[in-house]
Write a protein that holds these residues in place. Structure first.
Motif, PDB file in Angstrom:
ATOM      1  N   LYS A 103      24.619  14.985   5.096  1.00 29.90           N
ATOM      2  CA  LYS A 103      24.436  13.840   4.956  1.00 29.90           C
ATOM      3  C   LYS A 103      24.938  13.226   3.597  1.00 29.90           C
ATOM      4  O   LYS A 103      25.472  12.057   3.621  1.00 29.90           O
ATOM      5  CB  LYS A 103      22.833  13.426   4.670  1.00 29.90           C
ATOM      6  CG  LYS A 103      22.210  13.592   5.824  1.00 29.90           C
ATOM      7  CD  LYS A 103      20.647  13.200   5.613  1.00 29.90           C
ATOM      8  CE  LYS A 103      19.864  12.982   7.025  1.00 29.90           C
ATOM      9  NZ  LYS A 103      18.295  13.164   6.571  1.00 29.90           N
ATOM     10  N   VAL A 104      25.381  14.086   2.497  1.00 26.35           N
ATOM     11  CA  VAL A 104      26.040  13.584   1.592  1.00 26.35           C
ATOM     12  C   VAL A 104      27.411  13.317   1.814  1.00 26.35           C
ATOM     13  O   VAL A 104      27.845  12.259   1.060  1.00 26.35           O
ATOM     14  CB  VAL A 104      25.721  14.856   0.371  1.00 26.35           C
ATOM     15  CG1 VAL A 104      26.769  14.433  -0.855  1.00 26.35           C
ATOM     16  CG2 VAL A 104      24.485  14.706  -0.106  1.00 26.35           C
ATOM     17  N   LYS A 105      28.302  14.170   2.469  1.00 20.42           N
ATOM     18  CA  LYS A 105      29.458  13.961   2.661  1.00 20.42           C
ATOM     19  C   LYS A 105      29.695  12.929   3.810  1.00 20.42           C
ATOM     20  O   LYS A 105      30.834  12.165   3.882  1.00 20.42           O
ATOM     21  CB  LYS A 105      30.067  15.104   3.387  1.00 20.42           C
ATOM     22  CG  LYS A 105      30.379  16.163   2.209  1.00 20.42           C
ATOM     23  CD  LYS A 105      30.834  17.458   2.802  1.00 20.42           C
ATOM     24  CE  LYS A 105      32.280  17.462   2.961  1.00 20.42           C
ATOM     25  NZ  LYS A 105      32.961  18.803   3.530  1.00 20.42           N
ATOM     26  N   TYR A 106      28.816  12.905   4.864  1.00 19.46           N
ATOM     27  CA  TYR A 106      29.289  11.961   6.236  1.00 19.46           C
ATOM     28  C   TYR A 106      28.440  10.845   6.539  1.00 19.46           C
ATOM     29  O   TYR A 106      28.657   9.754   7.140  1.00 19.46           O
ATOM     30  CB  TYR A 106      29.280  12.715   7.072  1.00 19.46           C
ATOM     31  CG  TYR A 106      30.440  14.017   7.249  1.00 19.46           C
ATOM     32  CD1 TYR A 106      31.874  13.539   7.150  1.00 19.46           C
ATOM     33  CD2 TYR A 106      29.980  15.341   6.968  1.00 19.46           C
ATOM     34  CE1 TYR A 106      32.591  14.655   7.063  1.00 19.46           C
ATOM     35  CE2 TYR A 106      31.167  16.314   6.524  1.00 19.46           C
ATOM     36  CZ  TYR A 106      32.272  15.895   6.904  1.00 19.46           C
ATOM     37  OH  TYR A 106      33.165  16.935   6.643  1.00 19.46           O
ATOM     38  N   ARG A 107      27.011  10.781   5.883  1.00 21.84           N
ATOM     39  CA  ARG A 107      26.130   9.751   6.512  1.00 21.84           C
ATOM     40  C   ARG A 107      26.498   8.563   5.645  1.00 21.84           C
ATOM     41  O   ARG A 107      26.647   8.576   4.339  1.00 21.84           O
ATOM     42  CB  ARG A 107      24.750  10.301   6.061  1.00 21.84           C
ATOM     43  CG  ARG A 107      23.615   9.374   6.596  1.00 21.84           C
ATOM     44  CD  ARG A 107      22.239   9.635   6.254  1.00 21.84           C
ATOM     45  NE  ARG A 107      21.292   9.143   7.451  1.00 21.84           N
ATOM     46  CZ  ARG A 107      20.911   8.003   7.160  1.00 21.84           C
ATOM     47  NH1 ARG A 107      21.255   7.233   6.319  1.00 21.84           N
ATOM     48  NH2 ARG A 107      19.972   7.339   7.833  1.00 21.84           N
ATOM     49  N   ASP A 108      26.310   7.160   6.092  1.00 18.70           N
ATOM     50  CA  ASP A 108      26.139   5.843   5.435  1.00 18.70           C
ATOM     51  C   ASP A 108      25.195   5.104   5.864  1.00 18.70           C
ATOM     52  O   ASP A 108      24.701   5.303   6.922  1.00 18.70           O
ATOM     53  CB  ASP A 108      27.640   5.393   5.407  1.00 18.70           C
ATOM     54  CG  ASP A 108      28.211   4.875   6.611  1.00 18.70           C
ATOM     55  OD1 ASP A 108      27.412   4.137   7.332  1.00 18.70           O
ATOM     56  OD2 ASP A 108      29.330   5.006   6.856  1.00 18.70           O
ATOM     57  N   GLU A 109      24.948   3.948   5.293  1.00 19.59           N
ATOM     58  CA  GLU A 109      23.871   3.186   5.691  1.00 19.59           C
ATOM     59  C   GLU A 109      24.224   2.342   7.012  1.00 19.59           C
ATOM     60  O   GLU A 109      23.148   2.180   7.512  1.00 19.59           O
ATOM     61  CB  GLU A 109      23.525   2.425   4.367  1.00 19.59           C
ATOM     62  CG  GLU A 109      22.840   2.563   3.291  1.00 19.59           C
ATOM     63  CD  GLU A 109      21.574   3.447   3.388  1.00 19.59           C
ATOM     64  OE1 GLU A 109      20.520   3.150   4.094  1.00 19.59           O
ATOM     65  OE2 GLU A 109      21.561   4.809   3.203  1.00 19.59           O
ATOM     66  N   VAL A 110      25.316   2.270   7.183  1.00 15.51           N
ATOM     67  CA  VAL A 110      25.545   1.319   8.274  1.00 15.51           C
ATOM     68  C   VAL A 110      25.772   2.541   9.693  1.00 15.51           C
ATOM     69  O   VAL A 110      25.185   1.974  10.633  1.00 15.51           O
ATOM     70  CB  VAL A 110      27.090   0.904   8.253  1.00 15.51           C
ATOM     71  CG1 VAL A 110      27.324   0.094   9.610  1.00 15.51           C
ATOM     72  CG2 VAL A 110      26.977  -0.314   7.260  1.00 15.51           C
ATOM     73  N   LYS A 111      26.426   3.429   9.529  1.00 13.41           N
ATOM     74  CA  LYS A 111      26.834   4.178  10.511  1.00 13.41           C
ATOM     75  C   LYS A 111      25.739   5.488  10.688  1.00 13.41           C
ATOM     76  O   LYS A 111      25.627   6.118  11.655  1.00 13.41           O
ATOM     77  CB  LYS A 111      28.229   4.722  10.822  1.00 13.41           C
ATOM     78  CG  LYS A 111      29.208   4.160  10.778  1.00 13.41           C
ATOM     79  CD  LYS A 111      30.700   4.649  10.813  1.00 13.41           C
ATOM     80  CE  LYS A 111      30.798   5.593   9.631  1.00 13.41           C
ATOM     81  NZ  LYS A 111      32.095   6.389   9.908  1.00 13.41           N
ATOM     82  N   GLY A 112      24.865   5.664   9.621  1.00 12.04           N
ATOM     83  CA  GLY A 112      24.159   6.731   9.788  1.00 12.04           C
ATOM     84  C   GLY A 112      24.666   7.965   9.748  1.00 12.04           C
ATOM     85  O   GLY A 112      25.779   8.179   9.047  1.00 12.04           O
ATOM     86  N   CYS A 113      24.406   8.925  10.681  1.00 10.45           N
ATOM     87  CA  CYS A 113      24.991  10.361  10.838  1.00 10.45           C
ATOM     88  C   CYS A 113      25.893  10.194  12.283  1.00 10.45           C
ATOM     89  O   CYS A 113      25.830  11.236  12.635  1.00 10.45           O
ATOM     90  CB  CYS A 113      23.812  11.332  10.842  1.00 10.45           C
ATOM     91  SG  CYS A 113      22.955  11.568   9.404  1.00 10.45           S
ATOM     92  N   SER A 114      26.369   9.380  12.333  1.00  7.69           N
ATOM     93  CA  SER A 114      27.108   9.103  13.514  1.00  7.69           C
ATOM     94  C   SER A 114      28.357  10.121  13.721  1.00  7.69           C
ATOM     95  O   SER A 114      28.628  10.659  14.855  1.00  7.69           O
ATOM     96  CB  SER A 114      27.700   7.636  13.786  1.00  7.69           C
ATOM     97  OG  SER A 114      26.585   6.694  14.137  1.00  7.69           O
ATOM     98  N   ASP A 115      29.080  10.147  12.635  1.00  4.03           N
ATOM     99  CA  ASP A 115      30.169  11.004  12.541  1.00  4.03           C
ATOM    100  C   ASP A 115      30.055  12.349  12.682  1.00  4.03           C
ATOM    101  O   ASP A 115      30.688  12.999  13.506  1.00  4.03           O
ATOM    102  CB  ASP A 115      31.106  10.777  11.114  1.00  4.03           C
ATOM    103  CG  ASP A 115      31.608   9.460  11.094  1.00  4.03           C
ATOM    104  OD1 ASP A 115      31.791   8.731  12.182  1.00  4.03           O
ATOM    105  OD2 ASP A 115      32.015   9.176  10.056  1.00  4.03           O
ATOM    106  N   ILE A 116      28.628  12.852  12.162  1.00  5.86           N
ATOM    107  CA  ILE A 116      28.171  14.306  12.462  1.00  5.86           C
ATOM    108  C   ILE A 116      27.932  14.355  13.962  1.00  5.86           C
ATOM    109  O   ILE A 116      28.084  15.405  14.497  1.00  5.86           O
ATOM    110  CB  ILE A 116      26.884  14.589  11.567  1.00  5.86           C
ATOM    111  CG1 ILE A 116      27.335  14.162  10.151  1.00  5.86           C
ATOM    112  CG2 ILE A 116      26.347  15.960  11.832  1.00  5.86           C
ATOM    113  CD1 ILE A 116      25.996  14.147   9.133  1.00  5.86           C
ATOM    114  N   ILE A 117      27.302  13.591  14.603  1.00  9.44           N
ATOM    115  CA  ILE A 117      26.659  13.531  15.891  1.00  9.44           C
ATOM    116  C   ILE A 117      28.086  13.774  16.726  1.00  9.44           C
ATOM    117  O   ILE A 117      28.030  14.585  17.677  1.00  9.44           O
ATOM    118  CB  ILE A 117      25.888  12.559  16.345  1.00  9.44           C
ATOM    119  CG1 ILE A 117      24.534  12.634  15.428  1.00  9.44           C
ATOM    120  CG2 ILE A 117      25.555  12.499  17.865  1.00  9.44           C
ATOM    121  CD1 ILE A 117      23.641  11.480  15.600  1.00  9.44           C
TER     122      ILE A 117
END
Length: 133
Positions: A103-117
């Motif tokens: 979450k620290v590296k990849y989560r943001d308010e707009v995309k959430g955890c999309s990149d991780i998923i």
């Protein structure tokens, strides 16, 4: 396959968490044959089991691998190797499997955890396609 489905926004309207997006999407794409009641088992794995432990997208991916490649029991299958392959590839690519660190590296308010998923779905697709040949 699964990654393409999720890239199209799968699970957004239903407000699925990370684990639900992987399991529900995989149920459609890989024809797992899981009913709604069974898929609800993924709910508690979102957000790293609610305590930002192991990422829910990863735990759901392990569920998918188990459904696809375990006929009876873990000890009678290659699930340990498949799980290890999946988690090692994810960790090598993303740097960790820990939800809070991801979450620290990849989560943001707009995309959430999309990149991780997306990454979890991509690696899952790769392993499933390779093993189903």
């Amino acid at each position: 396959m699964l990654k393409k489905l999720i890239l199209k926004g799968y699970g957004q309207e239903q407000n699925y968490n990370c684990a639900e997006k992987i399991l529900y999407g995989a149920n459609e794409i890989y024809n797992l044959g899981l009913g709604k009641e069974t898929m609800k088992l993924a709910a508690g794995f979102g957000g790293g089991m609610g305590i930002e432990s192991t990422c829910g997208a990863l735990t759901a991916s392990v569920m998918v691998l188990s459904k696809l490649f375990v006929e009876n029991t873990a000890h009678e299958s290659e699930i340990k190797e498949l799980t290890s392959e999946f988690l090692n590839k994810f960790e090598k690519s993303m740097g960790t499997i820990d939800c809070s660190s991801l979450k620290v590296k990849y989560r943001d308010e707009v995309k959430g955890c999309s990149d991780i998923i997306f990454k979890a779905a991509d690696i899952l697709d790769e392993i499933v396609e390779e093993r189903m040949k």
